[in-house]
Design a protein around this motif. Structure first.
Motif, short mmCIF file in Angstrom:
data_model
loop_
_atom_site.label_atom_id
_atom_site.label_comp_id
_atom_site.label_asym_id
_atom_site.label_seq_id
_atom_site.Cartn_x
_atom_site.Cartn_y
_atom_site.Cartn_z
N ASN A 4 -6.90 -2.07 -4.48
CA ASN A 4 -6.14 -0.99 -4.49
C ASN A 4 -5.26 -0.59 -6.08
N ALA A 5 -5.37 -2.33 -6.48
CA ALA A 5 -4.82 -2.15 -8.08
C ALA A 5 -6.12 -1.77 -8.88
N THR A 6 -7.08 -1.88 -9.03
CA THR A 6 -8.11 -1.25 -9.48
C THR A 6 -8.50 0.74 -9.72
N ASN A 7 -7.71 0.71 -8.66
CA ASN A 7 -7.34 2.54 -7.65
C ASN A 7 -5.94 2.71 -8.94
N MET A 18 0.98 -1.37 0.24
CA MET A 18 -0.35 -0.05 -0.01
C MET A 18 1.23 1.49 0.03
N ILE A 19 2.20 1.26 0.87
CA ILE A 19 2.57 2.20 0.65
C ILE A 19 3.18 2.36 -1.07
N GLY A 20 3.55 1.03 -1.74
CA GLY A 20 4.49 1.52 -2.46
C GLY A 20 3.32 2.12 -3.95
N PHE A 21 1.72 1.56 -3.27
CA PHE A 21 0.67 2.25 -4.17
C PHE A 21 0.77 3.88 -4.25
N ALA A 22 1.16 3.73 -2.97
CA ALA A 22 0.46 5.82 -2.46
C ALA A 22 2.09 6.37 -3.52
#
Lengths: 267, 99
Positions: free
Chosen positions: B39-42, A40-44
Motif C-alpha cells: 500500500n505504501a508503494t501504491n 487502508m481507509i486512510g490510504f483511500a
C-alpha cells in the motif's frame, strides 16, 4: 495544493503512522487486522485527495472490503486466540530488526527530502474526461497486454487457492448409521448413547456456562460447551446453588413480615 | 505545489511494514506487514503520477492492487494448508527442511 488538502494530510498522516505501529505492538492478530483496516481507509482518503477518486474507491472495495475480510476469515479459521509466542528464537533478532527498519526509513525519507522535485503538474488536465475514463484510456491503450496477463494471474490464483485448501477424504464418510453403531460399540468402554445434557437451568441463572445437575444433585461437567470448558469460562454449580439458597432465605424473610403484619396492626 | 510529504509518509509506512515482517512471528501478521508495504508503494506511485501529471502512476497502482489481491488469496491458502498440517501459524514452526 489547497489549504484544505494540507489540513486533511496533516490530520490523517500522523494518525495513520500511529495506528500502523499497532502492527508492531498489538498482541492479538484481530487487533492488528483492525489497525490495518484503519490505515487502508486512510490510504483511500489520501488517494481521493491526490486526484485519484477511482483508486480511492477501489482501495476501499478491494482492500478493506475483500482482502481484510479474507484475513479476518482466516483468523477465524485458525482461531482468534492463537497469539504468537514472544520468545526470541534468534538472539537479538528484535533489535536487529528495529535497527534495520529504522535505517530503511531514515535512508528512504532522507533521499526523498533531499531530492528537489519539479513543481507538481497536477492531474486537472488528465482528469478532464473524469478520472475513471482517463484511467480506462491509458489502461486500454498502453497496458492492454499487462491487463490480459493480470487476468490470467487472477484466474490462476483463484484455482490455486481452491487446490491448496482442498482436503481429500481419506476415510469413508461417517453417516447417521455409522455414528450410531460406533456409539453402541463404545458402550462397554464407558461411552454414552444419549445426547449430552443441556446446560443447567436454575431460578436465577440459566446461562450457557453453568452445568446441569444430575438426579443425585451432582453437576454434570459435560453439559457445559466444550469451548467454554477449554477456555476455563464455566461457572461452578456450587456458586449458583449458594445463590439459590440465598434467594430462598431472602424470600422467606420477605414473606415473614407479611405473615406478622396482623400482629403489627394489633400493636 | 509540493507533494514531498506524501512520499515521506509512504516511506515511513513502508518501513513500519518492513519492521512488521522482520519482527512478528505470526504468519498472518507478517502477511499484513507485506500488505502495508504494498500500500505504501501504491501511495508513492499515485503521488508521483500527480507530480508528473500522468495517469500511468495510477494504472500501475491499480495493477499492484490486483496482483496483491491474488497474492493474498494464494498466501492465505498456504497459511491454512500449513495450519492444517502443523496446527500452528508461527513462522518459526515451519522448519521441516532444517533438520
Amino acid at each position: 495544493m489547497s489549504p484544505g488538502e494540507d489540513v486533511l494530510f496533516w490530520v490523517l498522516a500522523p494518525l495513520m503512522v500511529l495506528v500502523s505501529f499497532g502492527l508492531l505492538v498489538a498482541r492479538k492478530a484481530v487487533h492488528v487486522a483492525i489497525c490495518m483496516v484503519f490505515v487502508m481507509i486512510g490510504f483511500a482518503v489520501l488517494y481521493i485527495a491526490l486526484e485519484a477518486p477511482f483508486l480511492g474507491v477501489v482501495q476501499i472495495v478491494v482492500y478493506t472490503g475483500a482482502v481484510m475480510m479474507l484475513f479476518l476469515f482466516v483468523l477465524m479459521l485458525v482461531g482468534v486466540d492463537a497469539s504468537s509466542s514472544l520468545v526470541e528464537t534468534i538472539r537479538g533478532q528484535r533489535w536487529i530488526g528495529v535497527i534495520l527498519a529504522l535505517g530503511l526509513g531514515v535512508i528512504l525519507s532522507g533521499v526523498v527530502v533531499q531530492t528537489v522535485f519539479p513543481p507538481a503538474v497536477g492531474l486537472a488536465e488528465a482528469n478532464s474526461v473524469t478520472n475513471p475514463v482517463g484511467l480506462a484510456r491509458v489502461l486500454m491503450s498502453d497496458y492492454v497486454l499487462a491487463m490480459e496477463v493480470v487476468g490470467i494471474v487472477l484466474i490462476t490464483a483463484a484455482v490455486s487457492a481452491l487446490v491448496l485448501t482442498h482436503k481429500r477424504r481419506l476415510t469413508p464418510a461417517r453417516g447417521q448409521k455409522e455414528i450410531a453403531d460406533a456409539k453402541v460399540a463404545a458402550l462397554p468402554q464407558g461411552g454414552r448413547l444419549t445426547p449430552l445434557a443441556a446446560p443447567g437451568v436454575y431460578a436465577q441463572n440459566n446461562a450457557m456456562d453453568t452445568p446441569a445437575l444430575d438426579p443425585q444433585g451432582r453437576p454434570i461437567a459435560e453439559s457445559v460447551s466444550r469451548v467454554l470448558r477449554i477456555r476455563g469460562q464455566q461457572r461452578e454449580a456450587t456458586d449458583v446453588l449458594l445463590g439459590e439458597h440465598g434467594l430462598v432465605e431472602r424470600t422467606s424473610t420477605v414473606a415473614e413480615p407479611e405473615g406478622s403484619a396482623p400482629d403489627e396492626e394489633e400493636r | 505545489m509540493e507533494l514531498t510529504h506524501y512520499v515521506v509518509l509512504s516511506c515511513i509506512l513502508f518501513s513500519v511494514g518492513a519492521a512488521t515482517v522482520l519482527l512478528r512471528r505470526n504468519a498472518i501478521i507478517v502477511f499484513m506487514g507485506v500488505e502495508l508495504m504494498l500500500n505504501a508503494t501504491n501511495l508513492a506511485f499515485v503521488t508521483f503520477g500527480r507530480m508528473h501529471g500522468d495517469l500511468s502512476g495510477q494504472v500501475i497502482a491499480f495493477f499492484v492492487m490486483v496482483v496483491a489481491a491474488a497474492e493474498v488469496v494464494v498466501g492465505l491458502a498456504i497459511i491454512i494448508a500449513i495450519f492444517r498440517a502443523r496446527r500452528s501459524v508461527s513462522v518459526d514452526d515451519v522448519d521441516l527442511l532444517k533438520s
